[in-house]
Design an enzyme around this catalytic site. Sequence first.
Site, mmCIF file in Angstrom:
data_model
loop_
_atom_site.group_PDB
_atom_site.id
_atom_site.type_symbol
_atom_site.label_atom_id
_atom_site.label_comp_id
_atom_site.label_asym_id
_atom_site.label_seq_id
_atom_site.Cartn_x
_atom_site.Cartn_y
_atom_site.Cartn_z
ATOM 1 N N ASP A 228 3.280 -20.496 35.551
ATOM 2 C CA ASP A 228 2.342 -20.168 35.858
ATOM 3 C C ASP A 228 2.483 -18.617 37.268
ATOM 4 O O ASP A 228 0.949 -18.558 38.065
ATOM 5 C CB ASP A 228 0.943 -21.346 36.493
ATOM 6 C CG ASP A 228 0.167 -21.933 35.422
ATOM 7 O OD1 ASP A 228 1.601 -22.305 33.935
ATOM 8 O OD2 ASP A 228 -0.221 -21.629 34.415
ATOM 9 N N LYS B 102 3.225 -26.468 34.330
ATOM 10 C CA LYS B 102 2.518 -27.076 34.151
ATOM 11 C C LYS B 102 2.970 -28.741 34.420
ATOM 12 O O LYS B 102 4.451 -29.115 34.429
ATOM 13 C CB LYS B 102 1.980 -27.120 31.853
ATOM 14 C CG LYS B 102 0.853 -28.919 31.715
ATOM 15 C CD LYS B 102 0.088 -29.440 32.707
ATOM 16 C CE LYS B 102 -0.870 -27.432 33.186
ATOM 17 N NZ LYS B 102 -2.134 -27.942 33.645
ATOM 18 N N GLY C 92 -4.286 -21.212 30.576
ATOM 19 C CA GLY C 92 -2.921 -20.204 29.913
ATOM 20 C C GLY C 92 -2.915 -19.123 31.363
ATOM 21 O O GLY C 92 -3.519 -17.995 31.259
ATOM 22 N N ALA C 93 -1.324 -18.645 32.151
ATOM 23 C CA ALA C 93 -1.410 -18.053 33.266
ATOM 24 C C ALA C 93 -1.746 -16.580 32.737
ATOM 25 O O ALA C 93 -3.430 -15.425 33.052
ATOM 26 C CB ALA C 93 -0.335 -17.818 34.204
HETATM 27 O O1 MRU Z 1 -3.764 -25.352 32.767
HETATM 28 P P1 MRU Z 1 -3.285 -24.752 32.144
HETATM 29 O O2 MRU Z 1 -3.419 -24.682 30.876
HETATM 30 O O3 MRU Z 1 -3.736 -23.447 32.407
HETATM 31 O O4 MRU Z 1 -1.817 -24.559 32.434
HETATM 32 C C1 MRU Z 1 -0.769 -23.728 31.654
HETATM 33 C C2 MRU Z 1 0.655 -23.651 31.994
HETATM 34 O O5 MRU Z 1 0.763 -24.686 32.164
HETATM 35 C C3 MRU Z 1 1.660 -22.821 30.723
HETATM 36 O O6 MRU Z 1 2.509 -23.436 30.590
HETATM 37 C C4 MRU Z 1 1.851 -21.152 31.839
HETATM 38 O O7 MRU Z 1 0.049 -21.142 31.868
HETATM 39 C C5 MRU Z 1 2.652 -20.499 30.691
HETATM 40 S S1 MRU Z 1 2.651 -20.042 29.022
HETATM 41 C C6 MRU Z 1 1.871 -18.452 29.270
#
Ligand code: MRU
Length: 363
Positions: A239, A250, A53-54
């Site tokens: 992200d 994602k 999560g970013a």
């Molecule tokens: O690959 P990840 O699980 O780190 O991807 C996370 C996401 O795509 C979330 O939607 C994104 O970080 C925004 S939510 C805080």
Amino acid sequence: VTSPEGLCSLRWNAQSEAVEVIDQTLLPHSLRWCQLRSLESYCHAISAMQVRGAPLIGITAAFGLAQALARDPSTENLQAASAALLATRPTAVNLRWALAAVVTAVQDLEPASRAGAALAQALQLRARDISNCARMGEHGLDLLRALHRAGPLNIMTHCNAGWLATVEWGTALAPIYKAHAAGIPVHVWVSETRPRNQGMNLTAWELQRAAVPYTIVTDSGCGQLLRSGAIDCVLVGSDRTAANGDVCNKTGTYLKALAARANDIPFYVLLPEATIDWHCASGDDIPIEERDEREVLAVTGVDTTGLRREVMLAGSGARAHNPAFDITPAALVSALVTEHGSFEASPAGLQRLRSQISSSSPI
Ligand code: MRU
């Protein structure tokens, strides 16, 4: 402010001088905390997606850099540790942003003062993330209130953008928690999010613990659901968002945005200011992480005896393509919801946000 259950994804343990994080690769089957101290353990936690999560990736890296400086505060180590953490995952810009915040806070200090100042900065980024997510939740709640008619509000989300992806509250899930707490009936459609299933494994787990009604839907089932009239709006995180409003999130987000637009359903993206990359003119400039094909070809879960196992789904010799993110063009985004309020996803909207940021106090 605290998230629905007072739970958080990352905490600093001053006694043991370690960061404690939930190992998200084990959810939803077991809730286990692990301690991070060495630079290697931080790098591994981010690249193996024990934390993901970013916003959470950025905050974890900030603590990792602070702890690397506690061991060796030299300028060489500041640069080497920062580069090692930056190389863990390429897409979420919060990682670069948080590391830069720590480097800026310490680079002009005497080496002996650096570790303390870096830790103070990491703690401040953590606290700031919590309040930003809470504010984003309030702005998102205004949008949900405006959409609510009789009966439950049906919201679709993708991946995990809850408190597991931040520290508390989350980005896209924050308004949902706030609406639930305010007595607005909500029902969340959670898309499973192949191949790592963050929707099914993490978002569903979060919502269940908070007693928010939800239903898991396959990624490929979302188009028909959006067409059927059952969905009032889509809420997702990001992200990295480019200066023209293009949103990287994602993989699978883009298809939902297309189906939402085709069916006249609002598609909101919730993101903190730290997720905007002002150096990326458009989504085409955003690096998209390619992950191991094994994530697509195999799946890990627990068997009926509770034993954790990986099983192959694809036939022997099968090959796969596994981009972790995709780009949703700004034109498909109804609004960008930030801690500063809601803005149009366009160069003009982002410029308005930028002027608002520069007139308020920076970190
Ligand atoms: O690959 P990840 O699980 O780190 O991807 C996370 C996401 O795509 C979330 O939607 C994104 O970080 C925004 S939510 C805080």
